[in-house]
Design an enzyme around this catalytic site. Structure first.
Site, PDB file in Angstrom:
ATOM      1  N   ASN A 181      35.912  43.093   8.895  1.00  0.00           N
ATOM      2  CA  ASN A 181      37.224  42.518   8.747  1.00  0.00           C
ATOM      3  C   ASN A 181      37.192  41.623   7.520  1.00  0.00           C
ATOM      4  O   ASN A 181      38.198  41.076   6.888  1.00  0.00           O
ATOM      5  CB  ASN A 181      37.639  41.528  10.178  1.00  0.00           C
ATOM      6  CG  ASN A 181      36.550  40.805  10.603  1.00  0.00           C
ATOM      7  OD1 ASN A 181      35.386  41.314  10.871  1.00  0.00           O
ATOM      8  ND2 ASN A 181      36.562  39.392  10.818  1.00  0.00           N
ATOM      9  N   GLN A 209      40.107  46.603  12.650  1.00  0.00           N
ATOM     10  CA  GLN A 209      40.870  46.666  11.480  1.00  0.00           C
ATOM     11  C   GLN A 209      41.136  47.888  10.610  1.00  0.00           C
ATOM     12  O   GLN A 209      41.954  47.990   9.889  1.00  0.00           O
ATOM     13  CB  GLN A 209      39.946  46.030  10.168  1.00  0.00           C
ATOM     14  CG  GLN A 209      39.338  44.399  10.584  1.00  0.00           C
ATOM     15  CD  GLN A 209      40.494  43.475  10.258  1.00  0.00           C
ATOM     16  OE1 GLN A 209      41.288  43.652   9.161  1.00  0.00           O
ATOM     17  NE2 GLN A 209      40.722  42.465  11.046  1.00  0.00           N
ATOM     18  N   THR A 225      48.010  42.921  36.642  1.00  0.00           N
ATOM     19  CA  THR A 225      49.264  43.652  36.494  1.00  0.00           C
ATOM     20  C   THR A 225      49.434  43.948  35.098  1.00  0.00           C
ATOM     21  O   THR A 225      49.350  42.956  34.184  1.00  0.00           O
ATOM     22  CB  THR A 225      50.432  42.571  36.907  1.00  0.00           C
ATOM     23  OG1 THR A 225      50.271  42.316  38.551  1.00  0.00           O
ATOM     24  CG2 THR A 225      51.988  43.441  36.899  1.00  0.00           C
ATOM     25  N   CYS A 284      37.991  26.655   8.653  1.00  0.00           N
ATOM     26  CA  CYS A 284      37.717  25.688  10.059  1.00  0.00           C
ATOM     27  C   CYS A 284      39.119  25.040  10.206  1.00  0.00           C
ATOM     28  O   CYS A 284      39.266  24.023   9.349  1.00  0.00           O
ATOM     29  CB  CYS A 284      36.549  25.345  10.098  1.00  0.00           C
ATOM     30  SG  CYS A 284      36.154  24.320  11.780  1.00  0.00           S
TER      31      CYS A 284
END
Lengths: 377, 395
Positions: free
Chosen positions: B160, B188, B246, B335
């Protein structure tokens, strides 16, 4: 660049504001949040930036955060930015802040000084590093939540005390020059703290009720004694306490634990109150004296900055603060070579401490200041 | 949303995620208010929902040429990786048939952290193959690290961060020959490969529809039908007992439509992406001297991935400044809390400290065009220079 004005309310509604980009230094606290809010309300193109400053390294499994850059603070700042619909970025400033603020703080204590790190931070980090980033982003201004005012006059930019005298932070802003003052906005300088909190509520900011701490921002718990012990242990050795006449009257725990003018916690008893007068780091001696002996009539300031750009060519009368919380004291200031200045007080001043800022005022104006040197001429 | 004086908003982070296309939204809509039943219910509402789920599963199976019972819907791409690794290794532990997992140094953290946890908490052995300067593993390294107790090899189809494509068909062939299972994180690469799982030697494949114009919140795991998987989510027995919960019928249908369109358009998209990617790579390499380098394999890389590293620059600062200039990209060491770490992938390909924080990843998509690339080529050198200036001036 800045609109000339005499109105102390600095931010005016102005059609041109929307073409002006402002980077706001946000901390997640009330003041910088309201600063951002005011700028948005006045239609500036606002970008919120928070600086990630140094935090003490992790101990064990807990990453120790300083008081200021916790994830919570960051989340608060981000929430405010979302509320105000402005982009928000975090700028990694850890290493630079450590090198320019924290390390000098430690080194200063080791050499017997008592530095004020906020002065170093404003000089190097906020109004140099961050200002450069703001300008590189195409901003016209950098705004902060400081309580101070800038006014634009025919003689140049002036730095004025904030409307709220109790919150005034012009003391730590004495490092700014004409270049910086042309490029900064202090939105909350025109309001009292009470008004700022009201504004926070009115603007619907989620930080309106936050309390503020006055401790050094890079300490996890406000305990700078512990911080020094952990970071400068080698220089904190016990040694003798003597009087000015040379008699040894006790032992100190390490010079960094004491400040000039300190009276409590000295562990000596000689029949009258004794105060820290001087530190001798070369010989690791702490020197005590009476209150009179701990008072001085003059000091030398170094790294002096004159707001107007150049220092006065003749001695001037001014009022001086020798500490952030000190009262203003009348003095005569003479500019010297090498960015120094001599300050002679009308009356002796108690507790003049090398490493602290000596900041000069004339009326409402902060006209400059420097760092108190460990020498007297 | 953001009021900015710069009206340009160029999205160049398709490797992170993509917008959902309208055909996908249209296909999903009925499943929220009309066909809203729980596929496990006996009644007609359930039956109709089950039918939608079936359609999604069958569509995907046909597109990649596998059996319908080999498609497992999970909550996201990371969950698909997690299920592949944990599911297989715990099954091996249960049947006592092995203890060893082989993976590579540049896998996504959803693989590497899962592998670490298996090793640290459950005593599995993990071998991490190094990569070369382009990010490719050596087939010799792989072959020699296979042991009698090796159960699974997990190597991603394409990385990636740096876009390098791995030789997964060869890896699969080696695995097959040695009787070891092979999982590939194709998150990717899913929209870029010519799938035929009947022919391709892959036992498990992970995909994430939000990378190819489908919704976030769903992932796909292909698992060859004879593979035992110990499920991580237990309960209602959905997905043939392999993943309880579900089923998200709307998203499953969306995923199927997204994959169908992506594979139908694969060739024209590839041509479109390659042209823009090449324009980016050529332009950027030309604008900078030796303080900027292409990362990843120069030719064996994803058609839409142009990734670089800038010496002594903070990738975090770079993408922040780029965003203010109207260009949204990413970095291997960005970050949100301003605490960027050097990129693990850049370290793995042998870059030194001056390079490992300076990554910039530009991943093009359907909405990008030449003019946008031209703008980036004009603006990027300015920004890098200004950042360098700041460093110089404050030194």
């Amino acid at each position: 660049m800045r609109q000339p004005h005499q109105n102390p309310r600095a931010i005016l509604a102005n059609e041109e504001n929307s073409t002006r980009r402002v980077v706001v230094a946000m901390s997640g606290g009330v003041d910088s949040s309201v600063a951002a809010g005011l700028l948005v309300a006045q239609d500036f193109d606002v970008i919120g930036v928070m600086m990630r400053l140094y935090s003490e390294p992790s101990q064990g499994s807990e990453t120790k955060h300083n008081r200021c850059c916790t994830p919570d603070q960051m989340a608060d700042a981000r929430r405010v930015a979302n509320q105000l619909n402005i982009p928000f970025y975090v700028l990694d400033t850890q290493e630079f802040f450590f090198n320019t603020v924290v390390q000098p703080f430690i080194d200063g204590h080791v050499s017997g000084l008592t530095p004020n790190p906020c002065i170093a931070c404003n000089r190097s980090v906020r109004f140099d590093f961050l200002l450069k980033h703001a300008l590189a982003l195409g901003a016209d201004y950098l705004a902060t939540g400081h309580y101070a005012r800038v006014s634009d006059t025919a003689e140049g930019y002036q730095l004025k005390k904030a409307i709220d005298g109790d919150k005034d932070q012009s003391y730590v802003l004495h490092v700014l020059g004409q270049y910086e003052l042309a490029r900064v906005i202090f939105p909350v300088g025109d309001y009292t703290k009470t008004e700022v909190r009201e504004l926070a509520s009115q603007l619907g900011l989620p930080v309106a009720l936050k309390s503020e701490s006055m401790d050094l921002c890079f300490l996890a718990d406000g305990n700078y004694h512990r911080f020094l012990v952990e970071n400068a242990a080698g220089s904190l050795q016990p040694g003798p306490i003597i009087t000015l006449t040379g008699s040894e009257i006790g032992q100190h725990r390490g010079l960094g634990h004491y400040t000039i003018g300190q009276r409590k916690g000295l562990g000596v008893s000689v029949g009258q109150p004794m105060f820290v007068v001087k530190k001798d780091p070369a010989n690791n001696i702490l020197i005590l004296g009476t209150r009179e002996e701990a008072s001085k009539k003059r000091l030398i300031a170094q790294r002096v900055n004159w707001i107007a750009g150049n220092g006065p060519t003749a001695p001037i009368m001014a009022e001086v603060k020798i500490r952030y919380r000190a009262n203003l004291v009348p003095a005569i200031i003479t500019a010297l070579d090498d960015n120094k200045a001599r300050v002679v007080f009308e009356k002796s001043v108690f507790g003049i401490t090398a490493g602290q800022g000596a900041v000069f005022y004339q009326g409402e104006n902060c006209i400059g200041g420097g760092i108190i040197a460990d020498e007297v001429i | 949303m953001h009021k900015q004086s710069n009206p340009l908003q160029i999205y160049l982070d398709h490797g992170a995620t993509t917008p959902v296309r309208t055909e996908v939204i249209d296909a999903m809509l009925p499943y929220w208010t009309d066909v809203y039943g729980n596929p496990s219910s006996v009644h007609r509402f359930g039956q109709l929902a089950r039918k939608g789920l079936q359609y999604a599963r069958t569509t995907i199976a046909e597109l990649i040429n596998c059996r319908t019972n080999e498609i497992i819907f999970v909550g996201c791409g990371s969950e698909s990786d997690n299920l592949a690794l944990r599911g297989v290794m715990w099954a091996a532990r249960k049947f006592g048939i092995g203890n060893h997992l082989i993976t590579s140094a540049i896998e996504h953290k959803a693989v590497l952290d899962t592998a670490s946890q298996l090793r640290d908490l459950a005593g599995f052995d993990v071998s991490i193959l190094p990569v070369d300067e382009f990010g490719q593993i050596s087939l010799d390294d792989l072959t020699s690290s296979i042991r009698p107790d090796t159960v699974l090899i997990s190597i991603m189809a394409a990385n990636n961060e740096i876009g390098t494509v791995q030789p997964i068909e060869e890896i699969g062939a080696i695995a097959q020959e040695r009787g070891v299972l092979f999982h590939t994180d194709a998150i990717q690469a899913a929209a870029m490969l010519d799938w035929d799982l009947n022919r391709m030697p892959f036992d498990l494949v992970s995909m994430a529809p939000h990378k190819f114009y489908g919704p976030k919140g769903i992932g796909i795991l292909y698992a060859r039908q004879d593979i035992e998987l110990i499920s991580a989510l237990t309960g209602g027995g959905q997905e043939n007992g392999r993943r309880a919960g579900t089923e998200n019928v709307a998203f499953a249908v969306g995923a199927a439509v997204a994959l169908r369109l992506a594979l139908e358009e694969r060739q024209e998209n590839t041509i479109h992406y390659q042209a823009l990617k090449n324009q980016l790579i050529d332009g950027i390499i030309e604008s900078f001297s030796d303080d900027c380098r292409l990362t990843g394999h120069p030719t064996n890389r994803l058609p839409n991935n142009a990734s670089f590293s800038f010496k002594n620059i903070s990738g975090n600062d770079l993408i922040f400044h780029l965003d203010v200039a109207g260009i949204s990209a990413s970095s291997g060491s960005a970050c949100l809390t301003g605490d960027p770490e050097p990129s693990r992938v850049l370290k793995a390909i042998g870059l030194s400290d001056e390079w490992t924080k300076g990554g910039l990843r530009l991943t093009v998509g359907k909405q990008n065009n030449e003019d946008q690339i031209e703008y980036i080529l004009k603006v990027l050198p300015d920004i890098v220079n200004r950042l360098r200036q700041i460093k110089v001036q404050i030194a």
